[in-house]
Write a protein that holds these residues in place. Structure first.
Motif, mmCIF file in Angstrom:
data_model
loop_
_atom_site.group_PDB
_atom_site.id
_atom_site.type_symbol
_atom_site.label_atom_id
_atom_site.label_comp_id
_atom_site.label_asym_id
_atom_site.label_seq_id
_atom_site.Cartn_x
_atom_site.Cartn_y
_atom_site.Cartn_z
ATOM 1 N N SER A 1 -2.583 12.133 11.822
ATOM 2 C CA SER A 1 -3.426 12.435 10.665
ATOM 3 C C SER A 1 -2.712 11.877 9.436
ATOM 4 O O SER A 1 -2.254 12.610 8.566
ATOM 5 C CB SER A 1 -3.675 13.943 10.531
ATOM 6 O OG SER A 1 -4.627 14.202 9.529
ATOM 7 N N ASP A 2 -2.626 10.559 9.394
ATOM 8 C CA ASP A 2 -1.785 9.879 8.419
ATOM 9 C C ASP A 2 -2.204 10.145 6.978
ATOM 10 O O ASP A 2 -3.395 10.133 6.638
ATOM 11 C CB ASP A 2 -1.818 8.376 8.665
ATOM 12 C CG ASP A 2 -1.018 7.963 9.891
ATOM 13 O OD1 ASP A 2 -0.616 8.852 10.661
ATOM 14 O OD2 ASP A 2 -0.802 6.756 10.067
ATOM 15 N N ALA A 3 -1.198 10.354 6.152
ATOM 16 C CA ALA A 3 -1.410 10.527 4.715
ATOM 17 C C ALA A 3 -1.465 9.167 4.028
ATOM 18 O O ALA A 3 -0.723 8.247 4.374
ATOM 19 C CB ALA A 3 -0.285 11.365 4.126
ATOM 20 N N PHE A 4 -2.343 9.070 3.043
ATOM 21 C CA PHE A 4 -2.475 7.879 2.188
ATOM 22 C C PHE A 4 -2.323 8.403 0.767
ATOM 23 O O PHE A 4 -3.268 8.919 0.169
ATOM 24 C CB PHE A 4 -3.854 7.252 2.426
ATOM 25 C CG PHE A 4 -4.111 5.936 1.744
ATOM 26 C CD1 PHE A 4 -4.113 4.756 2.468
ATOM 27 C CD2 PHE A 4 -4.395 5.871 0.379
ATOM 28 C CE1 PHE A 4 -4.399 3.534 1.850
ATOM 29 C CE2 PHE A 4 -4.675 4.666 -0.242
ATOM 30 C CZ PHE A 4 -4.676 3.489 0.497
ATOM 31 N N ILE A 5 -1.093 8.338 0.244
ATOM 32 C CA ILE A 5 -0.773 8.951 -1.046
ATOM 33 C C ILE A 5 -1.035 7.959 -2.179
ATOM 34 O O ILE A 5 -0.498 6.845 -2.185
ATOM 35 C CB ILE A 5 0.695 9.408 -1.083
ATOM 36 C CG1 ILE A 5 0.937 10.512 -0.042
ATOM 37 C CG2 ILE A 5 1.081 9.891 -2.472
ATOM 38 C CD1 ILE A 5 2.393 10.937 0.067
ATOM 39 N N VAL A 6 -1.857 8.360 -3.131
ATOM 40 C CA VAL A 6 -2.178 7.517 -4.280
ATOM 41 C C VAL A 6 -1.567 8.163 -5.530
ATOM 42 O O VAL A 6 -2.027 9.231 -5.977
ATOM 43 C CB VAL A 6 -3.695 7.348 -4.450
ATOM 44 C CG1 VAL A 6 -3.987 6.375 -5.604
ATOM 45 C CG2 VAL A 6 -4.330 6.843 -3.158
ATOM 46 N N LEU A 7 -0.534 7.523 -6.075
ATOM 47 C CA LEU A 7 0.109 8.031 -7.278
ATOM 48 C C LEU A 7 -0.610 7.505 -8.526
ATOM 49 O O LEU A 7 -1.406 6.569 -8.454
ATOM 50 C CB LEU A 7 1.581 7.645 -7.284
ATOM 51 C CG LEU A 7 2.399 8.210 -6.102
ATOM 52 C CD1 LEU A 7 3.852 7.740 -6.184
ATOM 53 C CD2 LEU A 7 2.318 9.735 -6.043
#
Length: 464
Positions: free
Chosen positions: A242-248
């Motif tokens: 359940s991969d995270a896709f982190i957008v800063l």
């Protein structure tokens, strides 16, 4: 001691076209005598295959790569018919399989080179020796790549293999066996087993099988790992994600949104390392979501053989139905549907490109793996909360961080509890790099130097 094999209660495996629902082909399950024959062939092939020089094994792998390239169109067409993959994605998968064969043919000698270690002995060193016959239990979502990802390094290390492929891609399984045969691999080096799960459990219990590798669900991994543990046999598990896709807040929106769409919707979202949880800081969340919805809405469902189609069906109708239950449950618990979130009307196994906003704990979209074209938006205050949420999962396969500051992104990536963390790039497998997960995403590694050594005896030799 070899086990006496029981007959399966099933009679055949079915190849059902996901785009039409039509049964294209039926493959009979092997009876007990046929399973025994393949086990006997594998055990018989191992001594001679493992004794061959690496150059000879490499020559076979290079011929396999050539066969893959020469049969590229037919193999891709078969993949599309059996599991619904877009034609261009199917062609790319065949190319990647050829690449992994060439890679290990070229680099296995270096990867398996004995290593001298200085001790008080006259000489002490580590050798990498093959184990024997490895059972591979493989999934349908990348019906060629998942197999060759294991098979190329395993064969180059001197092992032989038995393949129990997913029941809905039996013709792809047979095609892999035919490729090895056409390339001149000796009989028994790869045995294709059309068997059910109970038969596979019996095969794993057989003394002639020394190890097992599985790519599949958490449930399947739990069952096979327990069986292997009971027999004290080596296993490699690549399970769900359940991969995270982190957008800063400083991420470039154009490139980030483009990557987000590809990472979630390629292969119709049926990828363990697809981005599934889009964790976006509040400062940029509205702008990101608006663009993400606009871009995802351009994914066009249709016939996977046609070039204009950009979203293929799921591999099976039951998988589509299970995905929809997860989406509905998430909406009932407070998630906001922004796009799709329903099956494609009139299709056999189609599901619309979908986005859920305001996803939080207690929802399937947060807690579970959604294996299909559904993106979950999770809004967070800042970087620290983004890392906490990314790690708030029982899975740990991959993750990515998107920011204008590569050094900052690397620092965040190093805090993620996963087997592969990418900065400003979509998570992918690369033949040169180890691939695998932590937590309930499994253990062990494939690809690179680490992958070829997984199914070897790491043996110390000490000469006083």
């Amino acid at each position: 001691m070899a086990e006496s094999f029981q007959e399966s209660t099933m009679k055949h495996q079915e190849s059902i076209n996901p785009a039409t629902g039509k049964v294209e082909h039926r493959v009979p399950l092997l009876d007990a005598a046929a399973v025994e024959a393949r086990l006997r062939a594998a055990a018989g092939a191992f001594p001679a295959w493992s004794s061959r020089r690496l150059e000879e094994r490499g020559a076979v792998l290079r011929k396999v790569a050539g066969e893959l390239r020469s049969r590229r169109e037919d193999l891709a067409q078969l993949m599309t018919a059996e599991m619904g993959k877009l034609r261009r994605e199917a062609l790319a998968e065949i190319d990647k399989c050829a690449t992994v064969c060439d890679h290990y043919a070229a680099h296995a000698a270096g990867y398996l080179q004995s290593e001298d270690i200085a001790t008080e002995a006259q000489r002490s060193y580590v050798r990498y020796e093959p184990l024997g016959c490895v059972l591979a239990v493989m999934p349908w979502n990348f019906p060629y790549w998942q197999v060759f990802r294991f098979l190329a390094p395993a064969l180059m290390a001197g092992n032989v293999a038995l393949l129990k492929h997913a029941s809905n891609v039996p013709r792809c399984a047979d095609a892999i066996g035919e490729l090895l045969q056409a390339a001149g691999a000796p009989e028994g080096v790869l045995g294709v087993l059309h068997i059910d799960n109970e038969q596979a459990a019996q095969v794993l219990r057989d003394d002639r099988v020394v190890a097992v590798t599985l790519t599949g669900s958490e449930r399947a991994g739990r069952s096979i790992a327990a069986n292997a543990g009971e027999q004290i046999k080596k296993c490699v598990m690549e399970l769900g994600g359940s991969d995270a896709f982190i957008v800063l807040e400083d991420a470039d929106l154009d490139s980030t949104v483009d990557a987000a769409v590809r990472s979630r919707f390629d292969n119709s979202g049926q990828t363990c390392i697809a981005a599934k949880r889009f964790i976006v800081v509040d400062a940029i969340a509205d702008a990101f979501v608006e663009r993400f919805v606009a871009a995802a809405s351009k994914r066009v469902y249709g016939d996977p053989t046609r070039e204009e189609t950009t979203l293929a069906p799921l591999a099976r109708a039951d998988l589509r139905d299970e995905l929809h239950k997860q989406v509905q449950a998430s909406i009932e618990r407070g998630a906001k549907p922004l796009l799709g979130c329903e099956p494609v009307a009139g299709s056999h196994a189609g599901y619309a490109a979908s986005i859920l906003d305001n996803v939080g704990p207690g929802m399937p979209a947060y807690d579970e793996e959604l294996f299909g074209p559904v993106a979950a938006i999770i809004r967070v205050r800042d970087e620290a909360e983004a890392v906490r949420v990314a790690n708030d999962t029982r899975y740990g396969l991959g993750g990515s961080v998107w920011t204008a500051d590569a050094q900052r992104g690397e620092a965040v990536a190093c805090q993620l509890q996963c087997g592969a963390a990418f900065v400003n790039a979509v998570v992918k497998s690369d033949v040169r790099l180890p691939f695998g997960g932590v937590k309930r995403s499994g253990y062990g590694r494939e690809l690179g130097v680490h992958g070829i050594r997984e199914f070897t005896n790491i043996k110390t030799v000490y000469v006083a």
